[in-house]
Write an enzyme that holds these catalytic residues in place. Sequence first.
Site, PDB file in Angstrom:
ATOM      1  N   ARG A  40      34.455  30.327  33.036  1.00 59.48           N
ATOM      2  CA  ARG A  40      34.250  29.705  34.334  1.00 59.48           C
ATOM      3  C   ARG A  40      35.184  28.524  34.511  1.00 59.48           C
ATOM      4  NH1 ARG A  40      30.123  30.771  37.789  1.00 59.48           N
ATOM      5  NH2 ARG A  40      29.419  32.865  37.420  1.00 59.48           N
ATOM      6  N   TYR A  71      29.836  43.515  40.049  1.00 54.16           N
ATOM      7  CA  TYR A  71      28.908  42.385  40.196  1.00 54.16           C
ATOM      8  C   TYR A  71      28.450  42.258  41.650  1.00 54.16           C
ATOM      9  CZ  TYR A  71      27.062  37.640  39.655  1.00 54.16           C
ATOM     10  OH  TYR A  71      26.254  36.534  39.640  1.00 54.16           O
TER      11      TYR A  71
HETATM   12  N1  UDP Z   1      39.811  29.456  37.968  1.00 50.56           N
HETATM   13  C1  UDP Z   1      40.937  28.720  37.616  1.00 50.56           C
HETATM   14  N2  UDP Z   1      41.139  28.466  36.294  1.00 50.56           N
HETATM   15  C2  UDP Z   1      40.295  28.882  35.311  1.00 50.56           C
HETATM   16  C3  UDP Z   1      39.147  29.624  35.675  1.00 50.56           C
HETATM   17  C4  UDP Z   1      38.935  29.903  37.024  1.00 50.56           C
HETATM   18  O1  UDP Z   1      41.718  28.293  38.471  1.00 50.56           O
HETATM   19  O2  UDP Z   1      40.554  28.598  34.134  1.00 50.56           O
HETATM   20  C5  UDP Z   1      39.561  29.710  39.399  1.00 50.56           C
HETATM   21  C6  UDP Z   1      39.214  31.139  39.762  1.00 50.56           C
HETATM   22  O3  UDP Z   1      40.386  31.901  39.973  1.00 50.56           O
HETATM   23  C7  UDP Z   1      38.392  30.943  41.026  1.00 50.56           C
HETATM   24  C8  UDP Z   1      37.685  29.608  40.793  1.00 50.56           C
HETATM   25  O4  UDP Z   1      38.431  28.944  39.781  1.00 50.56           O
HETATM   26  O5  UDP Z   1      39.238  30.809  42.150  1.00 50.56           O
HETATM   27  C9  UDP Z   1      36.239  29.765  40.337  1.00 50.56           C
HETATM   28  O6  UDP Z   1      36.209  30.664  39.265  1.00 50.56           O
HETATM   29  P1  UDP Z   1      34.908  30.962  38.423  1.00 50.56           P
HETATM   30  O7  UDP Z   1      35.258  32.043  37.470  1.00 50.56           O
HETATM   31  O8  UDP Z   1      34.348  29.713  37.873  1.00 50.56           O
HETATM   32  O9  UDP Z   1      33.819  31.478  39.472  1.00 50.56           O
HETATM   33  P2  UDP Z   1      33.855  32.437  40.752  1.00 50.56           P
HETATM   34  O10 UDP Z   1      33.410  31.537  41.856  1.00 50.56           O
HETATM   35  O11 UDP Z   1      35.240  32.957  40.988  1.00 50.56           O
HETATM   36  O12 UDP Z   1      32.892  33.513  40.431  1.00 50.56           O
END
Ligand code: UDP
Length: 310
Positions: free
Chosen positions: A184, A143
């Site tokens: 997400r 990505y």
């Molecule tokens: N995250 C979390 N629990 C979840 C899903 C995501 O703690 O159920 C964390 C993930 O590890 C990251 C942040 O939340 O640190 C944002 O994750 P997301 O997948 O929404 O987007 P990113 O900014 O990582 O692309």
Amino acid sequence: MRILVTGGAGFLGSHLCERLILLGHEVIALDNLYTGEKKKLTDVISHPNFEFIRQDVTSPLNFEVDAIMNLACPASPVHYQKFPVQTIKTSVLGAINVLDLANRLKVPVFQASTSEVYGDPSVSPQVESYWGNVNPIGIRACYDEGKRSAETLFFDFHRQYGTEIKVARIFNTYGPRMSLTDGRVVSNFIVQALKNESITIYGDGSQTRSFCYVSDLIDGFVKLMFSDSSVTGPINLGNPTEFTMLELAQNVIELTGSKSKITFHDLPQDDPKQRKPDTSKAKSVLDWEPKIDLLDGLQRTIEEFKTRVK
Ligand code: UDP
């Protein structure tokens, strides 16, 4: 104008199509429906100015349009890591296809780039001049490097052929119509809270993100798309208020009145520790800044999720 929106059936794409129709434009929405869903387009699907076409952005594009907005690419780590080869192809071949079309038609082309071009940033907030800290062989690279290559292609087309480009770097965005199974953090936490299930924090929850409500982001898209031809970007679009994932979980529990408990799980590989946009360029160049704060945006999102979470 007649505007081609690739990724038109995605979360952001569908909100963008709606806004463009509302502004009186004609929209051709293209989507292969891998992560997009036709039901996201329910409010515009039968509008006379709207047309949906099921097509992959990596296949040659042949449309007569006045502008192109390229949003096609899975954006959730869960989805883009499931088929990493397709993910990087979507970004790179998709960029080549939209740029070739824009160049042939001599029309402006908008690229939905991402804060992921900054990788796991060593400076905060992230300003557009920062080159990033990306692991080129990690699980997020399909990505991150795909989107970075797409930016390279946009700027090379601009320098070599004079193509009019508009590159937005999008930071975490949330709102109504996010897929419940997107993986997400915002959608996961809201679904878990509404079902009184465990709220799954990855790592210790101290990592940060800055969350932008979708209507604010679409305001920024429109301002950038219709800005003066000298404005190429890249321009950060996001909400600069930073939260830890622990704070986000607590806010969601409070707003939903949930009985959910927080549980801690392994942090995924290469998960950025912090993310916060410097939005001063968006403010000075586009006169854009987000208006909706996290509690207000979460409340609106939760209300819409309640209609879908059974
Ligand atoms: N995250 C979390 N629990 C979840 C899903 C995501 O703690 O159920 C964390 C993930 O590890 C990251 C942040 O939340 O640190 C944002 O994750 P997301 O997948 O929404 O987007 P990113 O900014 O990582 O692309």
